[in-house]
Design a protein around this motif. Structure first.
Motif, PDB file in Angstrom:
ATOM      1  N   GLU A 290      25.601 -34.484 -25.712  1.00  0.00           N
ATOM      2  CA  GLU A 290      25.246 -33.849 -26.987  1.00  0.00           C
ATOM      3  C   GLU A 290      24.408 -34.767 -27.861  1.00  0.00           C
ATOM      4  OE1 GLU A 290      27.424 -31.757 -30.885  1.00  0.00           O
ATOM      5  OE2 GLU A 290      28.612 -32.434 -29.160  1.00  0.00           O
TER       6      GLU A 290
ATOM      7  N   PRO B 258      16.737 -29.549 -23.277  1.00  0.00           N
ATOM      8  CA  PRO B 258      17.620 -28.514 -23.817  1.00  0.00           C
ATOM      9  C   PRO B 258      16.833 -27.439 -24.563  1.00  0.00           C
ATOM     10  CG  PRO B 258      17.740 -30.498 -25.153  1.00  0.00           C
ATOM     11  CD  PRO B 258      16.923 -30.843 -23.950  1.00  0.00           C
TER      12      PRO B 258
ATOM     13  N   ASP C 134      20.291 -37.946 -19.162  1.00  0.00           N
ATOM     14  CA  ASP C 134      21.600 -37.302 -19.250  1.00  0.00           C
ATOM     15  C   ASP C 134      21.529 -36.206 -20.300  1.00  0.00           C
ATOM     16  OD1 ASP C 134      23.112 -37.967 -21.894  1.00  0.00           O
ATOM     17  OD2 ASP C 134      22.259 -39.887 -21.310  1.00  0.00           O
ATOM     18  N   ASP C 135      22.512 -35.334 -20.296  1.00  0.00           N
ATOM     19  CA  ASP C 135      22.497 -34.188 -21.205  1.00  0.00           C
ATOM     20  C   ASP C 135      23.671 -34.204 -22.174  1.00  0.00           C
ATOM     21  OD1 ASP C 135      24.509 -33.663 -19.434  1.00  0.00           O
ATOM     22  OD2 ASP C 135      23.733 -31.722 -18.753  1.00  0.00           O
TER      23      ASP C 135
ATOM     24  N   VAL D 111      16.918 -34.773 -16.440  1.00  0.00           N
ATOM     25  CA  VAL D 111      17.541 -33.473 -16.675  1.00  0.00           C
ATOM     26  C   VAL D 111      16.570 -32.607 -17.474  1.00  0.00           C
ATOM     27  CG1 VAL D 111      19.871 -34.410 -16.602  1.00  0.00           C
ATOM     28  CG2 VAL D 111      18.676 -34.251 -18.804  1.00  0.00           C
TER      29      VAL D 111
ATOM     30  N   THR E  83      22.496 -37.298 -26.935  1.00  0.00           N
ATOM     31  CA  THR E  83      21.163 -37.469 -26.350  1.00  0.00           C
ATOM     32  C   THR E  83      20.289 -36.267 -26.675  1.00  0.00           C
ATOM     33  OG1 THR E  83      21.975 -38.855 -24.536  1.00  0.00           O
ATOM     34  CG2 THR E  83      19.879 -37.718 -24.197  1.00  0.00           C
ATOM     35  N   GLN E  84      20.834 -35.065 -26.555  1.00  0.00           N
ATOM     36  CA  GLN E  84      20.069 -33.863 -26.853  1.00  0.00           C
ATOM     37  C   GLN E  84      19.654 -33.810 -28.318  1.00  0.00           C
ATOM     38  OE1 GLN E  84      21.964 -30.278 -25.517  1.00  0.00           O
ATOM     39  NE2 GLN E  84      22.031 -30.905 -23.369  1.00  0.00           N
TER      40      GLN E  84
ATOM     41  N   GLN F 273      16.749 -36.201 -28.741  1.00  0.00           N
ATOM     42  CA  GLN F 273      15.562 -35.643 -28.103  1.00  0.00           C
ATOM     43  C   GLN F 273      14.979 -34.508 -28.945  1.00  0.00           C
ATOM     44  OE1 GLN F 273      16.248 -34.121 -24.151  1.00  0.00           O
ATOM     45  NE2 GLN F 273      14.119 -34.411 -23.523  1.00  0.00           N
TER      46      GLN F 273
ATOM     47  N   TYR G 120      10.734 -30.774 -18.936  1.00  0.00           N
ATOM     48  CA  TYR G 120      11.603 -31.952 -18.880  1.00  0.00           C
ATOM     49  C   TYR G 120      11.451 -32.851 -20.102  1.00  0.00           C
ATOM     50  CZ  TYR G 120      12.991 -31.094 -14.043  1.00  0.00           C
ATOM     51  OH  TYR G 120      13.534 -30.552 -12.915  1.00  0.00           O
TER      52      TYR G 120
END
Length: 444
Positions: free
Chosen positions: A345, A122, A342-343, A119, A347-348, A351, A148
């Motif tokens: 919350e 963000p 995956d996106d 994905v 995980t973001q 990241q 990415y």
């Protein structure tokens, strides 16, 4: 890796997979992660991370984010694998992908993004990348104009490790050109009667990558950035005379039994010698010269050596070629890119943290690694050689090129190129090897 590689910075410090695998718990199609499925359940507070970084390095990685985990109520579960390059695609295809993966090769990340498994990063990650990373580094995580992944750690490649006291005792001088390096090699052999160089290509499934680093350093220094960039894009094929010339130059060292393999035997031991083992030969005085990236500092320390300009072991950057070749602050390097499957919350958030100067300073302060993050304080590095490497990465005058094999499609960079280096040092003719490597390029 390339541990990347460590990562390659350790592509290949990933020698033993971590015990106790944490498998992603939720299945799904491409672009679906394991721990954070976005359903608001308990799994949203668990973020799984998969990579090549193993053993002590994995422990330090987990230590680097431990305080952040507690502050944010997110459990980061890290899993290491020496088969990462093959298994990440298998897991993604099977709906068993991790939430985040630490890719030691941008080319592999690009493969996964193109196939629809990743994905886009963000906005918070994109902002960190824009503020703290150079345009070149941002490009390594970008595929078809979409970001990415963000960079993680880094290494400066092309260091030649040696003993300052041995050089001083023998009156040997640091070479300032490639020809002087070849002359120094001959001089050391003549003065000692022994091969000067120790070389190890061994790295489990990644065996051969240390040889690709040599070729990349020579292509960049001998033929310049335009040829290097064209080579990465296959606009300059492996069969081009400029690439063959790099093999010929490396062959002046690697294919001469008078010059390698100090401390291990003949040329046939290059492939069977693990890439980390020459650190011990350097410290013991069994070999005089060894080519490896900045992360090798940690291997030398583990072997009992002190890395300092006036210590047991120090290093100088592989010198350039005179005339029309690339000169000045021009270096190759490696690193990792963190991409998401995956996106959710959580995980973001992880990241974003891994792309920040806060994380970079946390990890670098624990020792043994560096980062190209512009918010990193070089004084947090654990050794003088790592501080020098950070200075090179942060210098706007530096021309940096990512490890070419890591940028190429994985079928080439982590496939025919690695295998070709093994075949080449084992005696396969150069032209045959170059044709075999080139054949690995995808047809479209």
């Amino acid at each position: 890796m390339k541990t990347q590689r460590r990562g390659r910075i350790l592509i290949s410090v990933a020698a033993l997979g971590a015990a106790g695998m944490v498998m992603a718990g939720c299945s799904g199609g491409p672009g679906t992660g394991g721990g954070g499925d976005g359903d608001g359940g308990d799994d949203d507070m668990v973020v799984t991370v998969y990579g090549t970084i193993s053993d002590t390095e994995a422990e330090l990685l987990e230590e680097s984010w431990a305080d952040w985990e507690e502050e944010n109520g997110i459990d980061i579960e890290y899993e290491a694998s020496k088969e990462f390059e093959a298994q990440i695609a298998v897991r993604a295809q099977g709906g068993n992908a991790p939430d985040l993966a630490i890719f030691p090769q941008p080319g592999l990340l690009a493969d996964m993004a193109t196939r629809g498994f990743l994905v886009p990063a963000p906005e918070a990650v994109a902002q960190n990348v824009a503020e703290y990373w150079s345009e070149d580094w941002a490009g390594y995580g970008t595929v078809d104009g979409t970001l990415y992944g963000a960079p993680l750690m880094a290494s400066v490649k092309g260091w030649i490790w040696y003993s300052p006291s041995v050089f001083a005792d023998n009156g040997w001088e640091i070479p300032v050109s490639w020809d002087e390096l070849i002359d120094l090699t001959a001089q050391i052999q003549s003065d000692t009667g022994n091969p000067p160089w120790c070389i190890g290509f061994g790295s489990d499934a990644a065996t051969g990558w240390p040889g690709t680093d040599w070729i990349e350093d020579i292509v960049l220094r001998q033929s310049g950035t335009e040829v290097y960039d064209g080579w990465v894009a296959n606009e300059v094929p492996f069969t081009d005379p400029q690439i063959k010339s790099a093999f010929d130059e490396f062959g002046k060292i690697a294919l001469d039994p008078n010059y390698v393999n100090a401390g291990y035997g003949g040329l046939d031991t290059i492939v069977t010698t693990s890439f980390g083992d020459p650190a011990t030969a350097l410290v013991n005085g069994d070999c005089v010269l060894h080519h490896q990236a900045s992360f090798y500092d940690g291997f030398i320390v583990d072997a009992g050596g002190n890395v300092a300009e006036d210590g047991d072991i120090w290093a100088f950057i592989t010198p350039g070629f005179g005339g029309g070749g690339a000169e000045g602050a021009v270096v190759t390097g490696g690193g990792e890119i963190v991409g998401a499957f995956d996106d959710s919350e959580s995980t973001q958030k992880v990241q974003e943290y891994l792309s920040s100067p806060e994380w970079a300073n946390s990890r670098v302060s624990l020792g043994g690694v560096i980062s190209a993050n512009k918010g990193l304080d070089p004084q947090n590095a654990s050794s003088d050689i790592l501080k020098e490497a950070i200075g090179i990465l942060q210098d706007d005058a530096t021309t940096f090129r990512f490890d070419a094999s890591d940028l190429m499609p994985s079928a080439v960079g982590a496939g025919t190129f690695w295998k070709g280096m093994v075949d080449w040092v084992n005696g396969t003719p150069t032209d045959t090897v170059l044709e075999q490597i080139e054949s690995g390029w995808p047809s479209s």
